[in-house]
Design a protein around this motif. Sequence first.
Motif, mmCIF file in Angstrom:
data_model
loop_
_atom_site.group_PDB
_atom_site.id
_atom_site.type_symbol
_atom_site.label_atom_id
_atom_site.label_comp_id
_atom_site.label_asym_id
_atom_site.label_seq_id
_atom_site.Cartn_x
_atom_site.Cartn_y
_atom_site.Cartn_z
ATOM 1 N N ASP A 119 0.908 -1.215 0.014
ATOM 2 C CA ASP A 119 -0.012 -0.081 0.072
ATOM 3 C C ASP A 119 0.585 1.387 -0.073
ATOM 4 O O ASP A 119 0.313 2.385 -0.183
ATOM 5 N N GLY A 124 0.455 -1.514 8.703
ATOM 6 C CA GLY A 124 -0.223 -2.376 8.006
ATOM 7 C C GLY A 124 0.378 -3.833 8.459
ATOM 8 O O GLY A 124 1.317 -3.953 9.258
ATOM 9 N N ASN A 128 0.974 -5.467 3.418
ATOM 10 C CA ASN A 128 0.979 -3.822 3.648
ATOM 11 C C ASN A 128 1.892 -3.561 4.620
ATOM 12 O O ASN A 128 2.226 -2.421 5.031
#
Length: 141
Positions: A119, A124, A128
């Motif tokens: 991302d 995350g 991510n």
Amino acid sequence: MKDWRGFTLIELLLVIALIAILAGGLVPIVQTSRVQAQQAKATSDLDAIKSACSLYHTDTGAWPAAGTTGAGLIATDSVGNWNGPYLDAWRNDPWGNPYRLINGTGTPTPLSAASYGADNATGGTGANADTTLIITPDRNR
């Protein structure tokens, strides 16, 4: 006439259903393995960046500038005694985002290398998740 008996439609549907169930169970395992492989590659790339930064520091007595271009590691940044290039190119992480050199906070300020995951944002989990490697706890050394 030969007495040949084939598979019935129900038998074929049962076999296809079993194969589909088994394949469906393997997809999450393969996906998890893929994320782990991407994170392992990011860690390996960050280790190479750490080595390049250490060589840069050995030659110049300074640490490279923070950012996403690898300034000083792939081309001269006008610092005396530059003996590079220390990396052949500044690469992207497995998710296509550039690696970052980051100045820490506090005194002394550490220098870290990081990938922010799929991302490209801090924090995350899974794909991510951030991968960070501290290059030096004391940037002034």
